[in-house]
Design a protein around this motif. Sequence first.
Motif, PDB file in Angstrom:
ATOM      1  N   PRO A 107      12.625  12.403 -14.187  1.00 11.04           N
ATOM      2  CA  PRO A 107      11.885  11.073 -14.194  1.00 11.04           C
ATOM      3  C   PRO A 107      11.775  10.413 -13.036  1.00 11.04           C
ATOM      4  N   ILE A 108      10.583   9.564 -12.944  1.00  2.00           N
ATOM      5  CA  ILE A 108      10.239   8.994 -11.885  1.00  2.00           C
ATOM      6  C   ILE A 108      11.443   7.945 -11.357  1.00  2.00           C
ATOM      7  N   ASN A 109      12.040   7.641 -10.270  1.00  2.00           N
ATOM      8  CA  ASN A 109      12.946   6.901  -9.920  1.00  2.00           C
ATOM      9  C   ASN A 109      12.301   5.744  -9.084  1.00  2.00           C
ATOM     10  N   LEU A 110      12.060   4.480  -9.778  1.00  2.00           N
ATOM     11  CA  LEU A 110      11.401   3.262  -9.004  1.00  2.00           C
ATOM     12  C   LEU A 110      12.156   2.713  -7.891  1.00  2.00           C
ATOM     13  N   TRP A 111      13.703   3.068  -7.755  1.00  2.00           N
ATOM     14  CA  TRP A 111      14.356   2.593  -6.808  1.00  2.00           C
ATOM     15  C   TRP A 111      14.123   3.488  -5.527  1.00  2.00           C
ATOM     16  N   LEU A 112      13.921   4.739  -5.796  1.00  2.00           N
ATOM     17  CA  LEU A 112      13.425   5.679  -4.723  1.00  2.00           C
ATOM     18  C   LEU A 112      12.182   5.494  -4.343  1.00  2.00           C
ATOM     19  N   VAL A 113      11.002   5.080  -4.990  1.00  2.00           N
ATOM     20  CA  VAL A 113       9.754   4.708  -4.516  1.00  2.00           C
ATOM     21  C   VAL A 113       9.918   3.479  -3.521  1.00  2.00           C
ATOM     22  N   LEU A 114      10.773   2.511  -4.200  1.00  2.00           N
ATOM     23  CA  LEU A 114      10.864   1.179  -3.229  1.00  2.00           C
ATOM     24  C   LEU A 114      11.588   1.389  -1.876  1.00  2.00           C
ATOM     25  N   ALA A 115      12.695   2.404  -2.020  1.00  2.00           N
ATOM     26  CA  ALA A 115      13.285   2.679  -0.823  1.00  2.00           C
ATOM     27  C   ALA A 115      12.221   3.452   0.199  1.00  2.00           C
ATOM     28  N   THR A 116      11.383   4.125  -0.192  1.00  2.00           N
ATOM     29  CA  THR A 116      10.476   5.153   0.772  1.00  2.00           C
ATOM     30  C   THR A 116       9.648   3.832   1.089  1.00  2.00           C
ATOM     31  N   ALA A 117       8.944   3.099   0.421  1.00  2.00           N
ATOM     32  CA  ALA A 117       8.120   1.988   0.928  1.00  2.00           C
ATOM     33  C   ALA A 117       8.842   1.027   2.059  1.00  2.00           C
ATOM     34  N   LEU A 118      10.052   0.647   1.814  1.00  2.00           N
ATOM     35  CA  LEU A 118      10.707   0.021   2.581  1.00  2.00           C
ATOM     36  C   LEU A 118      11.077   0.546   3.803  1.00  2.00           C
ATOM     37  N   ALA A 119      11.127   2.079   3.533  1.00  2.00           N
ATOM     38  CA  ALA A 119      11.560   2.731   4.914  1.00  2.00           C
ATOM     39  C   ALA A 119      10.200   3.081   5.938  1.00  2.00           C
ATOM     40  N   GLY A 120       9.155   2.393   5.555  1.00  2.00           N
ATOM     41  CA  GLY A 120       7.799   2.546   6.556  1.00  2.00           C
ATOM     42  C   GLY A 120       7.903   1.711   7.708  1.00  2.00           C
ATOM     43  N   VAL A 121       9.067   1.492   8.672  1.00  2.00           N
ATOM     44  CA  VAL A 121       9.405   1.112   9.612  1.00  2.00           C
ATOM     45  C   VAL A 121       8.584   1.193  10.791  1.00  2.00           C
ATOM     46  N   ARG A 122       7.991   0.540  11.458  1.00  2.00           N
ATOM     47  CA  ARG A 122       6.934   0.500  12.582  1.00  2.00           C
ATOM     48  C   ARG A 122       7.955   0.690  13.722  1.00  2.00           C
ATOM     49  N   GLY A 123       7.761   1.542  14.801  1.00  2.00           N
ATOM     50  CA  GLY A 123       8.563   1.440  15.981  1.00  2.00           C
ATOM     51  C   GLY A 123       7.705   1.848  17.247  1.00  2.00           C
ATOM     52  N   LEU A 147       0.751  -1.346  -0.014  1.00  2.00           N
ATOM     53  CA  LEU A 147      -0.020  -0.027   0.096  1.00  2.00           C
ATOM     54  C   LEU A 147       0.791   1.192   0.167  1.00  2.00           C
ATOM     55  N   ARG A 148       2.103   1.221   0.873  1.00  2.00           N
ATOM     56  CA  ARG A 148       2.959   2.436   0.836  1.00  2.00           C
ATOM     57  C   ARG A 148       3.487   2.665  -0.590  1.00  2.00           C
ATOM     58  N   PHE A 149       4.041   1.527  -1.122  1.00  2.00           N
ATOM     59  CA  PHE A 149       4.579   1.574  -2.500  1.00  2.00           C
ATOM     60  C   PHE A 149       3.539   2.222  -3.537  1.00  2.00           C
ATOM     61  N   PHE A 150       2.465   1.662  -3.519  1.00  2.00           N
ATOM     62  CA  PHE A 150       1.294   1.917  -4.617  1.00  2.00           C
ATOM     63  C   PHE A 150       0.978   3.588  -4.215  1.00  2.00           C
ATOM     64  N   TRP A 151       0.965   4.156  -2.954  1.00  2.00           N
ATOM     65  CA  TRP A 151       0.350   5.377  -2.674  1.00  2.00           C
ATOM     66  C   TRP A 151       1.843   6.427  -3.011  1.00  2.00           C
ATOM     67  N   VAL A 152       2.988   5.767  -2.746  1.00  2.00           N
ATOM     68  CA  VAL A 152       4.226   6.815  -3.051  1.00  2.00           C
ATOM     69  C   VAL A 152       4.441   6.771  -4.824  1.00  2.00           C
ATOM     70  N   TRP A 153       4.058   5.730  -5.334  1.00  2.00           N
ATOM     71  CA  TRP A 153       3.876   5.702  -6.748  1.00  2.00           C
ATOM     72  C   TRP A 153       2.986   6.904  -7.576  1.00  2.00           C
ATOM     73  N   VAL A 154       1.598   6.526  -7.050  1.00  2.00           N
ATOM     74  CA  VAL A 154       0.934   7.193  -7.610  1.00  2.00           C
ATOM     75  C   VAL A 154       1.111   8.936  -7.402  1.00  2.00           C
ATOM     76  N   THR A 155       1.385   9.233  -6.134  1.00  2.00           N
ATOM     77  CA  THR A 155       1.524  10.552  -5.941  1.00  2.00           C
ATOM     78  C   THR A 155       2.679  11.136  -6.561  1.00  2.00           C
ATOM     79  N   GLN A 156       3.810  10.158  -6.843  1.00  2.00           N
ATOM     80  CA  GLN A 156       4.734  10.669  -7.836  1.00  2.00           C
ATOM     81  C   GLN A 156       4.514  10.955  -9.181  1.00  2.00           C
ATOM     82  N   HIS A 157       3.495   9.984  -9.649  1.00  2.00           N
ATOM     83  CA  HIS A 157       3.267  10.286 -11.007  1.00  2.00           C
ATOM     84  C   HIS A 157       1.948  11.631 -11.111  1.00  2.00           C
ATOM     85  N   LEU A 158       1.371  11.661 -10.062  1.00  2.00           N
ATOM     86  CA  LEU A 158       0.625  12.823 -10.032  1.00  2.00           C
ATOM     87  C   LEU A 158       1.415  14.362 -10.067  1.00  2.00           C
TER      88      LEU A 158
END
Length: 580
Positions: free
Chosen positions: A380-396, A355-366
């Motif tokens: 250009p949209i960097n998919l590695w950056l989108v993936l890093a942002t998605a993986l960085a959603g660590v809970r604490g 869900l985080r990956f999808f949200w970041v990907w959509v907002t980046q395209h918008l």
Amino acid sequence: MTQPGDDGAAGQLDPAAGRGQPTLIAMQIVFTVLVLILAVALSGVVTRVSPVKLPLPIFQIALGAVLALPLFGLHVRFDPDVFLLLFIPPLLFADGWRIPKREFFRLGRPILALALGLVLFTVVGVGYFIHWLIPPISLPLAFALGAVLSPTDALAVSAIAGKGKLPPKLQHLLEGEALMNDASGLVAFKFAIAAALTGVFSIWDASFSFFVIAIGGLMVGAATAWGFSYARRQVLRWSGDEPAIQVALLLLTPFAAYLFAEHFELSGILSAVAAGITMTYTDSADNSSSATRLQTNSVWAMLEFIFNGMTFILLGLQLPSVIDLAHADAVAAGNVPVGYLFGYVVAITLTLIVLRFFWVWVTQHLRFFRRIVLGSAYRPINLWLVLATALAGVRGSITMAGVMAVPLVMNDGTPFPARDLMIFLATGVILTSLVIASIFLPMVLPKLPQPAENLQEKEERRARLLLAKSAVAAVEQAHDQMLHGLSEADAQLLEEVSGSLLSVYRARVDAESELADTNLRANRHRQFERELRLAAVTAERNEIYRLRETFQINDETFRALLRDLDLAENWVMSPLVSKH
């Protein structure tokens, strides 16, 4: 915070114990707190010496689970309201105080997109998924669990990635998101819990109430921070510079902001955040001494470490009992095998990442299409950056503190449904998100574009140059003013002192020079000066200890001299002296 009892605290006492019972209970509470503080300290040591490099929260959770084994038998039972009051305000206040304000406001749109839009998207998406996956968890409870899983932990991400490994813009974005989604996620969590308790929920009433309590909470937090800053200035004027008093008043600020807001039925969570942000602007440089600032930073660093560590250790303490009770919840509702519970954790964690990956990907395209329409420059949209942002959603720790605040009973006095199952799932998601990020984030980070020069380092170097130039100008001006009316001997002495001081600041100017030869020589000069000063400070400190051990000075003199040397060493080790 704790109460002894056989359902979660060590040492159930006989009611016939008489007047000694309260004393024994108090002693057990104090003992438990001391053990937890010791465990936090030990976790820091274990992290440093362990050959396996894992994030600190994983070690702390594991240590808590060890303490809960029968060998140690340490158990803690929570009062959710007290737990929320004790841990949430100082952690959120510190985040608001520490976050870089300029970058926070510059990145306002993407931060809000993550902290508000993604939180709502997560609450709805994960809520429906959890209810579909685990029918015993009703939809309001699933939304509550989705809300408490929304806050992310930027500090844990930094620990996983390593200092300076994240691109600066991404680091600031994650810090801003973590600050804001802590508040928005916990406010949404309180609404969902209220709906579960009352069985009544209206989206329009909730939206209006959210707006009122959010704005009100922010206003109360800002007013509280301003009021405490004013009080600290008055205390400073009345009693002189006493760092302990100043720090004590500052420590009260987050709790006061939270309690004031809650008293008026506003958001205490947002109030604590607003107080932290406001404190940066209300505490100007002339409000406190350097000693107060040093002591404040030390105290807050210690409290953050202890409070964050205690939440994870307390989480680990709950693991054995939570697994059993969560299984009991699941069995009672549908005879779910215990192995399925761990499968649920993995499924929920992966859903959060998707869900985080999808949200970041959509907002980046918008944003990409918006810039095209406006004719603005775009990348250009960097998919590695989108993936890093998605993986960085660590809970604490905020997720942990929030889920522990789930009520024990419903309004009618019956046990709160699936409470232990919710705690288990949240605990599992925290652990799984940490493990996934620890494994995959270091693989993704090298794929990200890195700036040729760290903008923060460039800005810091330029600021140091300006500071050194301003110091040179001030010393020269003061020298000219002091020269008038001095005798020849005093004028010669002043010339020697100012010349020595100017040489230090001019060396700093040269150290930030763009000319390679000048820069290299100045930095070598600074390195030699630093090593010589450290040798002198070390010798002085050894001599102070010798004087005390031979009873040539008393402890009071020893502490005063040692403090001066510690400040001197702190100056020698500061970036202004030791950089490069």
